[in-house]
Design an enzyme around this catalytic site. Structure first.
Site, PDB file in Angstrom:
ATOM      1  N   LYS A 118       0.327  -1.816   0.007  1.00  0.00           N
ATOM      2  CA  LYS A 118      -0.270  -0.130  -0.299  1.00  0.00           C
ATOM      3  C   LYS A 118       1.284   1.298   0.117  1.00  0.00           C
ATOM      4  O   LYS A 118       0.104   2.862  -0.610  1.00  0.00           O
ATOM      5  CB  LYS A 118      -0.865  -0.186   0.864  1.00  0.00           C
ATOM      6  CG  LYS A 118      -2.280  -1.385   1.263  1.00  0.00           C
ATOM      7  CD  LYS A 118      -3.361  -0.620   0.864  1.00  0.00           C
ATOM      8  CE  LYS A 118      -4.222  -2.159   0.927  1.00  0.00           C
ATOM      9  NZ  LYS A 118      -5.438  -1.508   1.353  1.00  0.00           N
ATOM     10  N   LYS A 200      -3.489 -10.510  -6.962  1.00  0.00           N
ATOM     11  CA  LYS A 200      -4.025 -10.730  -6.650  1.00  0.00           C
ATOM     12  C   LYS A 200      -5.686  -9.857  -6.836  1.00  0.00           C
ATOM     13  O   LYS A 200      -5.618  -8.218  -7.235  1.00  0.00           O
ATOM     14  CB  LYS A 200      -4.452 -10.962  -5.323  1.00  0.00           C
ATOM     15  CG  LYS A 200      -4.355  -9.215  -4.322  1.00  0.00           C
ATOM     16  CD  LYS A 200      -5.550  -9.384  -3.216  1.00  0.00           C
ATOM     17  CE  LYS A 200      -4.955  -8.263  -2.106  1.00  0.00           C
ATOM     18  NZ  LYS A 200      -5.902  -8.195  -1.121  1.00  0.00           N
ATOM     19  N   LYS A 203     -10.848  -4.074  -4.701  1.00  0.00           N
ATOM     20  CA  LYS A 203     -11.412  -3.473  -5.295  1.00  0.00           C
ATOM     21  C   LYS A 203     -10.857  -2.390  -5.751  1.00  0.00           C
ATOM     22  O   LYS A 203     -11.690  -1.478  -6.415  1.00  0.00           O
ATOM     23  CB  LYS A 203     -12.080  -3.524  -3.799  1.00  0.00           C
ATOM     24  CG  LYS A 203     -12.836  -4.116  -3.392  1.00  0.00           C
ATOM     25  CD  LYS A 203     -12.950  -3.163  -1.684  1.00  0.00           C
ATOM     26  CE  LYS A 203     -13.395  -4.489  -0.879  1.00  0.00           C
ATOM     27  NZ  LYS A 203     -12.589  -3.762   0.562  1.00  0.00           N
TER      28      LYS A 203
HETATM   29  P1  ATP Z   1      -8.706  -3.543  -1.459  1.00  0.00           P
HETATM   30  O1  ATP Z   1      -8.019  -3.749  -2.589  1.00  0.00           O
HETATM   31  O2  ATP Z   1      -9.315  -2.016  -1.061  1.00  0.00           O
HETATM   32  O3  ATP Z   1      -7.145  -3.126  -0.399  1.00  0.00           O
HETATM   33  P2  ATP Z   1      -9.731  -5.528  -0.541  1.00  0.00           P
HETATM   34  O4  ATP Z   1     -10.063  -5.859  -1.941  1.00  0.00           O
HETATM   35  O5  ATP Z   1      -7.880  -6.594  -0.407  1.00  0.00           O
HETATM   36  O6  ATP Z   1      -8.742  -4.289  -0.527  1.00  0.00           O
HETATM   37  P3  ATP Z   1      -9.810  -6.125   2.199  1.00  0.00           P
HETATM   38  O7  ATP Z   1     -11.394  -5.634   2.697  1.00  0.00           O
HETATM   39  O8  ATP Z   1      -9.193  -5.312   2.740  1.00  0.00           O
HETATM   40  O9  ATP Z   1     -10.278  -6.340   0.500  1.00  0.00           O
HETATM   41  O10 ATP Z   1     -10.058  -7.585   2.442  1.00  0.00           O
HETATM   42  C1  ATP Z   1     -12.204  -8.270   3.266  1.00  0.00           C
HETATM   43  C2  ATP Z   1     -10.974  -9.929   3.074  1.00  0.00           C
HETATM   44  O11 ATP Z   1     -11.076 -10.109   1.646  1.00  0.00           O
HETATM   45  C3  ATP Z   1      -9.893 -10.713   3.596  1.00  0.00           C
HETATM   46  O12 ATP Z   1     -10.787 -11.472   4.334  1.00  0.00           O
HETATM   47  C4  ATP Z   1      -9.197 -10.582   2.377  1.00  0.00           C
HETATM   48  O13 ATP Z   1      -8.153 -11.901   2.477  1.00  0.00           O
HETATM   49  C5  ATP Z   1     -10.081 -11.344   1.329  1.00  0.00           C
HETATM   50  N1  ATP Z   1     -10.302 -10.718  -0.002  1.00  0.00           N
HETATM   51  C6  ATP Z   1      -8.833 -10.308  -0.377  1.00  0.00           C
HETATM   52  N2  ATP Z   1      -8.576 -10.001  -1.588  1.00  0.00           N
HETATM   53  C7  ATP Z   1      -8.912 -11.253  -2.224  1.00  0.00           C
HETATM   54  C8  ATP Z   1      -8.296 -11.915  -2.928  1.00  0.00           C
HETATM   55  N3  ATP Z   1      -8.374 -11.643  -4.836  1.00  0.00           N
HETATM   56  N4  ATP Z   1      -8.865 -13.214  -3.071  1.00  0.00           N
HETATM   57  C9  ATP Z   1      -9.733 -14.200  -2.097  1.00  0.00           C
HETATM   58  N5  ATP Z   1      -9.577 -13.687  -1.200  1.00  0.00           N
HETATM   59  C10 ATP Z   1      -9.451 -11.709  -0.761  1.00  0.00           C
END
Ligand code: ATP
Ligand code: LTN
Length: 334
Positions: A118, A200, A203
């Site tokens: 980040k 990965k 969002k």
């Molecule tokens: P951002 O992109 O805003 O950093 P993020 O998409 O990584 O956010 P979070 O809110 O940080 O989402 O994570 C919520 C949950 O989703 C966590 O348990 C995280 O492990 C899971 N998660 C996030 N991205 C993935 C992915 N690509 N595959 C599987 N699990 C995921």
């Protein structure tokens, strides 16, 4: 007989309200939360305090917090069975977060890959909150004495540091916190980007074709899967160097329950085009009821408010006990 009197194990997990959940958030985390509600005492939260480690527009942020709350309910989380709350509405998180900051080492925080990723993404805003994010996350979990934390594989390091912090505190003051275990799904623990399958799915990806949002309609879902990056072979099988296909197979397996071998035989002799369409259709059908329930809930703001107000009260009733214990042990005057 004795088994029945045993207390249920407890669960805590959270998701940041940084936008509509992706298929990665859903398959890696949220999808697994609803089925746990009967077996465990569950608390699920919208991690809004965590979300401000990245700059948020106030109007949009307020809307997203509510919309993510509604999404959790749309994914089958039932406020009658679980505690469903908004993190900032329970001040105990911020308070224990500060306390735990003082029991977390600079070196430990410096090793967190989420912090490194980040900071690289937002070089103009490497704030102290982004750095101490893991001790706030530890506070979230430890306040509820959670046994299990269902998250995607990317959160493993944060769970490790939570155990380290809890162990350190217990070592100084005697047994105070339960050491939590991660609960990471077998299928879907890490869903990759459709555009760059070595990264990965996230969002905050700028490329709209890279990720499926759980509110995308059928048309969008099918189109995005059609555009998904694969490889130059023709065979639908799980293997090295086939990141794109591996990812699509993982997704298909997670929504249909089929094994990799079953998927390979289903598409034997067919091309990637047929496979991609099938994945798109299966995902869109799986997401449809969520979208419908979301629309219904968002039309009833009064109901949503009654749920999150009740959730915050229930949450604090539990967290207050842990927090008082901690404050007393350290020597604060209560
Ligand atoms: P951002 O992109 O805003 O950093 P993020 O998409 O990584 O956010 P979070 O809110 O940080 O989402 O994570 C919520 C949950 O989703 C966590 O348990 C995280 O492990 C899971 N998660 C996030 N991205 C993935 C992915 N690509 N595959 C599987 N699990 C995921
Ligand atoms: N850091 C998590 C979100 C989160 C969380 C938690 C997950 C904040 N607090 C407590 C589980 C338990 C993430 O998904 N990035």
């Amino acid at each position: 007989m004795e088994m029945q009197n045993q207390k249920k194990k407890s669960i805590l997990s959270g998701i940041q309200p940084t936008g509509v959940f992706t298929l990665g958030n859903y398959l890696g985390a949220v999808k697994n939360w609803a089925p746990m509600q009967d077996e465990f005492d569950c608390a699920y939260m919208i991690a809004d305090l965590h979300a401000i480690t990245v700059r948020q527009d106030p109007k949009q942020f307020r809307e997203q917090i509510l919309s993510c709350y509604a999404l959790l309910l749309s994914c089958g989380i039932d406020p009658q069975k679980s505690i469903v709350f908004i993190q900032s509405q329970n001040p105990d998180h911020a308070q224990l977060g500060w306390v735990l900051d003082c029991y977390t080492q600079f070196g430990e925080l410096s090793r967190m890959t989420q912090f490194k990723d980040k900071s690289a993404k937002h070089p103009e805003n490497i704030n102290a909150g982004l750095f101490t994010y893991p001790s706030l996350m530890a506070a979230d979990i430890l306040l509820y004495q959670a046994d299990l934390v269902p998250v995607g594989a990317d959160q493993t390091q944060h769970l490790e540091i939570t155990r380290t912090i809890a162990g350190r505190f217990n070592g100084i003051y005697g047994n105070t916190f339960k050491l939590p275990e991660g609960y990471i799904p077998k299928a879907g623990a890490k869903i990759m980007s459709l555009a760059e399958p070595t990264k990965k799915m996230s969002k905050s990806d700028e490329n709209p074709n890279a990720c499926i949002l759980i509110l995308d309609d059928k048309d969008k879902v099918v189109k995005k899967f059609k555009r998904a990056v694969t490889d130059s072979e023709m065979e639908v099988r799980y293997g090295e160097g086939k990141d794109g296909i591996n990812n699509l197979m993982t997704i298909y397996s997670a929504v249909t329950g089929k094994t990799m071998d079953e998927i390979t035989s289903e598409f034997a002799g067919k091309g990637y085009g047929d496979f991609k369409s099938a994945v798109g259709e299966a995902v869109a059908d799986h997401l449809r009821p969520i979208r419908e329930e979301y629309a219904r809930l968002m039309a009833d703001k009064a109901y949503l408010e009654s749920c999150y107000r009740q959730g915050a009260e229930q949450a604090q009733r539990i967290s207050r006990r842990t927090l008082s214990k901690v404050m007393k042990k350290i020597g604060f005057i209560l």
